[in-house]
Write an enzyme that holds these catalytic residues in place. Structure first.
Site, PDB file in Angstrom:
ATOM      1  CG  HIS A  16     -31.834 -27.121-116.524  1.00 45.25           C
ATOM      2  ND1 HIS A  16     -32.061 -25.983-117.281  1.00 45.25           N
ATOM      3  CD2 HIS A  16     -32.733 -27.083-115.529  1.00 45.25           C
ATOM      4  CE1 HIS A  16     -33.052 -25.288-116.746  1.00 45.25           C
ATOM      5  NE2 HIS A  16     -33.483 -25.931-115.683  1.00 45.25           N
ATOM      6  CG  PHE A  74     -24.755 -26.521-120.672  1.00 51.12           C
ATOM      7  CD1 PHE A  74     -23.489 -27.014-120.984  1.00 51.12           C
ATOM      8  CD2 PHE A  74     -24.855 -25.300-120.008  1.00 51.12           C
ATOM      9  CE1 PHE A  74     -22.338 -26.302-120.639  1.00 51.12           C
ATOM     10  CE2 PHE A  74     -23.703 -24.584-119.671  1.00 51.12           C
ATOM     11  CZ  PHE A  74     -22.452 -25.084-119.985  1.00 51.12           C
ATOM     12  CB  CYS A  90     -25.834 -11.430-126.761  1.00 57.53           C
ATOM     13  SG  CYS A  90     -27.057 -10.854-127.955  1.00 57.53           S
ATOM     14  CG  LEU A 109     -22.149  -3.168-114.392  1.00 56.69           C
ATOM     15  CD1 LEU A 109     -20.921  -2.735-115.177  1.00 56.69           C
ATOM     16  CD2 LEU A 109     -22.767  -1.968-113.665  1.00 56.69           C
TER      17      LEU A 109
HETATM   18  S1  MYA Z   1     -27.674 -13.137-118.611  1.00 56.49           S
HETATM   19  C1  MYA Z   1     -28.260 -12.425-120.108  1.00 56.49           C
HETATM   20  C2  MYA Z   1     -28.478 -13.493-121.135  1.00 56.49           C
HETATM   21  N1  MYA Z   1     -28.799 -12.936-122.420  1.00 56.49           N
HETATM   22  C3  MYA Z   1     -30.029 -12.746-122.886  1.00 56.49           C
HETATM   23  O1  MYA Z   1     -31.006 -13.063-122.243  1.00 56.49           O
HETATM   24  C4  MYA Z   1     -30.120 -12.084-124.254  1.00 56.49           C
HETATM   25  C5  MYA Z   1     -31.207 -12.644-125.120  1.00 56.49           C
HETATM   26  N2  MYA Z   1     -31.078 -14.086-125.235  1.00 56.49           N
HETATM   27  C6  MYA Z   1     -30.097 -14.732-125.921  1.00 56.49           C
HETATM   28  O2  MYA Z   1     -29.210 -14.123-126.511  1.00 56.49           O
HETATM   29  C7  MYA Z   1     -30.158 -16.252-125.918  1.00 56.49           C
HETATM   30  O3  MYA Z   1     -31.461 -16.674-125.603  1.00 56.49           O
HETATM   31  C8  MYA Z   1     -29.143 -16.876-124.923  1.00 56.49           C
HETATM   32  C9  MYA Z   1     -29.355 -18.414-124.893  1.00 56.49           C
HETATM   33  C10 MYA Z   1     -27.721 -16.599-125.386  1.00 56.49           C
HETATM   34  C11 MYA Z   1     -29.351 -16.366-123.508  1.00 56.49           C
HETATM   35  N3  MYA Z   1     -27.502 -18.008-118.749  1.00 56.49           N
HETATM   36  O4  MYA Z   1     -27.958 -21.817-127.290  1.00 56.49           O
HETATM   37  P1  MYA Z   1     -29.142 -22.391-126.642  1.00 56.49           P
HETATM   38  C12 MYA Z   1     -29.087 -22.224-121.205  1.00 56.49           C
HETATM   39  C13 MYA Z   1     -27.013 -19.260-118.726  1.00 56.49           C
HETATM   40  O5  MYA Z   1     -29.880 -23.429-127.408  1.00 56.49           O
HETATM   41  P2  MYA Z   1     -30.406 -19.794-126.820  1.00 56.49           P
HETATM   42  C14 MYA Z   1     -25.953 -13.177-118.798  1.00 56.49           C
HETATM   43  O6  MYA Z   1     -25.411 -12.597-119.689  1.00 56.49           O
HETATM   44  C15 MYA Z   1     -30.359 -23.022-121.226  1.00 56.49           C
HETATM   45  O7  MYA Z   1     -30.817 -23.263-119.898  1.00 56.49           O
HETATM   46  N4  MYA Z   1     -27.532 -20.284-119.421  1.00 56.49           N
HETATM   47  O8  MYA Z   1     -30.176 -21.260-126.174  1.00 56.49           O
HETATM   48  C16 MYA Z   1     -25.171 -14.049-117.821  1.00 56.49           C
HETATM   49  C17 MYA Z   1     -29.922 -24.270-121.956  1.00 56.49           C
HETATM   50  O9  MYA Z   1     -29.156 -25.114-121.094  1.00 56.49           O
HETATM   51  P3  MYA Z   1     -29.888 -26.385-120.394  1.00 56.49           P
HETATM   52  C18 MYA Z   1     -28.594 -20.002-120.196  1.00 56.49           C
HETATM   53  O10 MYA Z   1     -31.699 -19.300-126.314  1.00 56.49           O
HETATM   54  C19 MYA Z   1     -24.761 -15.318-118.539  1.00 56.49           C
HETATM   55  C20 MYA Z   1     -28.949 -23.712-123.003  1.00 56.49           C
HETATM   56  O11 MYA Z   1     -28.518 -22.426-122.489  1.00 56.49           O
HETATM   57  C21 MYA Z   1     -29.156 -18.728-120.278  1.00 56.49           C
HETATM   58  O12 MYA Z   1     -30.171 -19.804-128.286  1.00 56.49           O
HETATM   59  C22 MYA Z   1     -24.146 -16.341-117.630  1.00 56.49           C
HETATM   60  C23 MYA Z   1     -29.634 -23.485-124.330  1.00 56.49           C
HETATM   61  O13 MYA Z   1     -28.692 -22.987-125.223  1.00 56.49           O
HETATM   62  C24 MYA Z   1     -28.566 -17.704-119.508  1.00 56.49           C
HETATM   63  N5  MYA Z   1     -29.032 -16.449-119.502  1.00 56.49           N
HETATM   64  O14 MYA Z   1     -29.239 -18.912-126.164  1.00 56.49           O
HETATM   65  C25 MYA Z   1     -23.702 -17.576-118.379  1.00 56.49           C
HETATM   66  N6  MYA Z   1     -30.192 -18.764-121.126  1.00 56.49           N
HETATM   67  O15 MYA Z   1     -30.293 -27.300-121.528  1.00 56.49           O
HETATM   68  C26 MYA Z   1     -23.176 -18.676-117.476  1.00 56.49           C
HETATM   69  C27 MYA Z   1     -30.277 -20.034-121.564  1.00 56.49           C
HETATM   70  O16 MYA Z   1     -28.871 -26.988-119.475  1.00 56.49           O
HETATM   71  C28 MYA Z   1     -21.792 -18.373-116.985  1.00 56.49           C
HETATM   72  N7  MYA Z   1     -29.337 -20.786-121.002  1.00 56.49           N
HETATM   73  O17 MYA Z   1     -31.070 -25.836-119.663  1.00 56.49           O
HETATM   74  C29 MYA Z   1     -21.240 -19.514-116.172  1.00 56.49           C
HETATM   75  C30 MYA Z   1     -19.832 -19.244-115.618  1.00 56.49           C
HETATM   76  C31 MYA Z   1     -18.790 -19.376-116.716  1.00 56.49           C
HETATM   77  C32 MYA Z   1     -17.367 -19.008-116.241  1.00 56.49           C
HETATM   78  C33 MYA Z   1     -16.794 -20.028-115.242  1.00 56.49           C
HETATM   79  C34 MYA Z   1     -15.347 -19.667-114.827  1.00 56.49           C
HETATM   80  C35 MYA Z   1     -14.780 -20.562-113.880  1.00 56.49           C
HETATM   81  O1  JJ1 Z   2     -38.607  -3.282-116.607  1.00 49.36           O
HETATM   82  C1  JJ1 Z   2     -39.264  -4.242-116.266  1.00 49.36           C
HETATM   83  N1  JJ1 Z   2     -40.582  -4.227-116.204  1.00 49.36           N
HETATM   84  C2  JJ1 Z   2     -41.336  -3.013-116.403  1.00 49.36           C
HETATM   85  C3  JJ1 Z   2     -41.942  -2.936-117.776  1.00 49.36           C
HETATM   86  C4  JJ1 Z   2     -42.963  -3.997-118.020  1.00 49.36           C
HETATM   87  C5  JJ1 Z   2     -43.451  -3.972-119.420  1.00 49.36           C
HETATM   88  C6  JJ1 Z   2     -44.297  -5.165-119.694  1.00 49.36           C
HETATM   89  N2  JJ1 Z   2     -43.611  -6.405-119.528  1.00 49.36           N
HETATM   90  C7  JJ1 Z   2     -42.360  -2.931-115.274  1.00 49.36           C
HETATM   91  N3  JJ1 Z   2     -43.047  -1.802-115.214  1.00 49.36           N
HETATM   92  C8  JJ1 Z   2     -43.969  -1.490-114.160  1.00 49.36           C
HETATM   93  C9  JJ1 Z   2     -43.495  -0.219-113.495  1.00 49.36           C
HETATM   94  C10 JJ1 Z   2     -44.484   0.353-112.500  1.00 49.36           C
HETATM   95  C11 JJ1 Z   2     -44.135   1.803-112.212  1.00 49.36           C
HETATM   96  C12 JJ1 Z   2     -45.077   2.397-111.212  1.00 49.36           C
HETATM   97  C13 JJ1 Z   2     -45.127   1.582-109.930  1.00 49.36           C
HETATM   98  C14 JJ1 Z   2     -45.442   0.119-110.227  1.00 49.36           C
HETATM   99  C15 JJ1 Z   2     -44.487  -0.461-111.212  1.00 49.36           C
HETATM  100  O2  JJ1 Z   2     -42.490  -3.831-114.464  1.00 49.36           O
HETATM  101  C16 JJ1 Z   2     -38.572  -5.545-115.869  1.00 49.36           C
HETATM  102  C17 JJ1 Z   2     -38.151  -5.532-114.423  1.00 49.36           C
HETATM  103  O3  JJ1 Z   2     -39.243  -5.353-113.612  1.00 49.36           O
HETATM  104  N4  JJ1 Z   2     -37.414  -5.715-116.689  1.00 49.36           N
HETATM  105  C18 JJ1 Z   2     -37.227  -6.797-117.450  1.00 49.36           C
HETATM  106  O4  JJ1 Z   2     -38.065  -7.700-117.500  1.00 49.36           O
HETATM  107  C19 JJ1 Z   2     -35.949  -6.857-118.205  1.00 49.36           C
HETATM  108  C20 JJ1 Z   2     -35.215  -8.129-117.951  1.00 49.36           C
HETATM  109  C21 JJ1 Z   2     -34.869  -8.394-116.508  1.00 49.36           C
HETATM  110  C22 JJ1 Z   2     -33.916  -9.552-116.359  1.00 49.36           C
HETATM  111  C23 JJ1 Z   2     -32.528  -9.084-116.649  1.00 49.36           C
HETATM  112  C24 JJ1 Z   2     -31.485 -10.103-116.847  1.00 49.36           C
HETATM  113  C25 JJ1 Z   2     -30.178  -9.385-116.955  1.00 49.36           C
HETATM  114  C26 JJ1 Z   2     -28.988 -10.241-117.056  1.00 49.36           C
HETATM  115  C27 JJ1 Z   2     -27.756  -9.470-116.747  1.00 49.36           C
HETATM  116  O5  JJ1 Z   2     -26.647 -10.297-116.631  1.00 49.36           O
END
Ligand code: MYA
Ligand code: JJ1
Length: 388
Positions: free
Chosen positions: A2, A4, A139, A388
């Site tokens: 990791h 970063f 995102c 959320l």
């Molecule tokens: S969680 C929801 C996250 N969003 C998604 O999953 C949406 C779909 N995915 C994307 O948009 C992209 O794949 C994202 C990564 C943007 C997630 N949290 O730019 P990269 C690390 C933290 O090449 P991409 C939510 O919103 C990864 O391990 N880090 O990658 C909470 C690697 O680092 P390392 C993550 O895929 C977020 C680096 O990023 C996550 O293009 C909390 C790669 O970067 C993740 N979910 O973009 C954030 N996913 O090499 C942290 C990947 O070290 C907040 N990575 O493994 C920290 C506190 C900050 C405030 C502090 C205040 C004091």
């Molecule tokens: O919704 C989720 N899974 C569903 C759908 C699966 C579809 C195929 N992959 C699921 N369904 C089964 C339901 C079934 C109902 C009858 C009883 C038995 C079970 O399992 C999953 C959670 O389970 N959701 C996701 O994968 C979405 C992403 C979750 C990570 C979210 C990160 C959020 C970050 C916010 O900061």
């Protein structure tokens, strides 16, 4: 592994089980004058923007970025589809900072291609209340993935949080990072089993027909608990007392005051639903339940475009059994046409999940703290926090 996260003040995998490390902040605050005053550099052709989520146009752009590029399940069948009203609610709690709503645009076209947010929260860890940022909605547009933009977004939000003299954060993710304070399981309760099966959200169980499945998940027409009603503004003081007392039993939980309860728990159409039980005699509020609305887009289905999901938020039972309270929540959600009711195994949720016919999902949710070490990982039941 990791590149970063190894550079960040978070619990590292190599330190797991090292009981010589103290609990609490990993790094101490520095004087605000020593916090970097300019934004981090973005690749050429991109620029930072502070988003005004009250602007209809900006809110539309954020909504569209997330609707097409945010979180999907592991088989890319569903994608979270947060509504604009939900985003405004999530991003503007008491004391929010507009500077923590951060976008990235393409300079030439102004197209929004990345986003990250923070909102302030007081989170209690053991007996310490810590002023933190809750980080969410990270995102990066699908076409800009794996170019290391996410670490720049995270460093920039960190810088802006530091400028407000806050040094800790809480966040959740579906991926494993260094290092979870807890790992929780998603559970799902079918409300509209036919649709869930049609769209591939669930499957017909072994030796089950569609009509047996529909019967299995049938719910009563109306709620069962006497005095069960929607929360209203005058309930804020009583609900605050109830919830504060309940959350005091968990190792990590928000420290809600009346302003927080009014913002986070007062019902808003299509965003947050809250119900309580008031004693018919004393009018005392004894029980509370809430769920938020987070639809998912159904990717590439002929007939259905949207899955309407309710997510269990904060629930408190002192008189009505939690099982009965949550059954009433299911009845309300069914009435409001939700397809599924989701919950994590946090707080006391395990006491009702199986009995109310929730089944485990294929998703997990990992909880993290930034710049705050916890000696032992928590059981989900020790966690009093829902993001959320
Ligand atoms: S969680 C929801 C996250 N969003 C998604 O999953 C949406 C779909 N995915 C994307 O948009 C992209 O794949 C994202 C990564 C943007 C997630 N949290 O730019 P990269 C690390 C933290 O090449 P991409 C939510 O919103 C990864 O391990 N880090 O990658 C909470 C690697 O680092 P390392 C993550 O895929 C977020 C680096 O990023 C996550 O293009 C909390 C790669 O970067 C993740 N979910 O973009 C954030 N996913 O090499 C942290 C990947 O070290 C907040 N990575 O493994 C920290 C506190 C900050 C405030 C502090 C205040 C004091
Ligand atoms: O919704 C989720 N899974 C569903 C759908 C699966 C579809 C195929 N992959 C699921 N369904 C089964 C339901 C079934 C109902 C009858 C009883 C038995 C079970 O399992 C999953 C959670 O389970 N959701 C996701 O994968 C979405 C992403 C979750 C990570 C979210 C990160 C959020 C970050 C916010 O900061």
């Amino acid at each position: 592994r990791h590149k970063f996260w190894e550079t960040q003040p978070v619990g590292q995998f190599k330190d797991i089980g090292d009981s010589s490390l103290p609990e609490g902040p990993i790094e101490l605050p520095i004087p605000l004058s020593e916090v970097k005053q300019e934004p981090y550099n973005l690749p050429d052709h991109y620029e930072w923007v502070t988003c005004d989520i009250n602007s209809e146009e900006t809110c539309d752009e954020v909504y569209n970025l997330l609707a097409h590029n945010y979180v999907e399940d592991d088989e890319n069948m569903f994608r979270f589809n947060y509504s604009k009203e939900f985003l405004r609610w999530a991003l503007q709690p008491p004391g929010y900072f507009k500077s923590w709503h951060i976008g990235v645009r393409v300079k030439s076209s102004k197209k929004m291609v990345a986003f990250i947010t923070g909102v302030p929260a007081r989170i209690r860890v053991h007996d310490e209340v810590v002023h933190m940022a809750e980080i969410n909605f990270l995102c990066v547009h699908k076409k800009l993935r794996t170019k290391r933009l996410a670490p720049v977004m995270i460093k920039e939000v960190t810088r802006r949080v530091h400028l407000e003299n806050m040094w800790q954060a809480a966040y959740t993710a579906g991926v494993v990072l260094p290092t979870p304070i807890a790992t929780c399981q998603y559970w799902h309760r079918s409300l509209n089993p036919k649709k869930l099966i049609d769209v591939g959200f669930s499957r017909l169980g072994a030796r089950m027909t569609m009509s047996r499945t529909i019967k299995l998940y049938k719910l009563p027409e109306s709620t069962i608990t006497p005095g069960f009603r929607k929360m209203e503004i005058h309930d804020v003081p009583a609900v605050t007392r109830l919830i504060r007392n309940y959350l005091s039993h968990f190792v990590v939980a928000p420290d809600f005051d009346e302003n927080d309860v009014e913002h986070w728990l007062l019902p808003r159409d299509g965003v947050i639903d809250s119900y309580l039980v008031a004693s018919p005699e004393t009018h005392e509020v004894t029980d509370f339940c809430s769920f938020y609305t987070l639809p998912s887009s159904i990717l590439g289905h002929q007939n259905y475009k949207i899955l309407k999901a309710a997510y269990s938020f904060y629930n408190v039972s002192t008189v009505t059994p939690l099982l009965q309270l949550m059954n009433d929540a299911l009845i309300v959600a069914k009435h409001k046409d939700y397809d599924v009711f989701n919950a994590l195994d946090v707080m006391q949720n395990e006491t009702f999940l199986r009995e109310l016919k929730f089944g485990p999902g294929d998703g997990k949710l990992h909880y993290y703290l930034y710049n705050y070490r916890i000696r032992h990982a928590l059981k989900p039941s020790e966690l009093g926090l829902v993001l959320l």
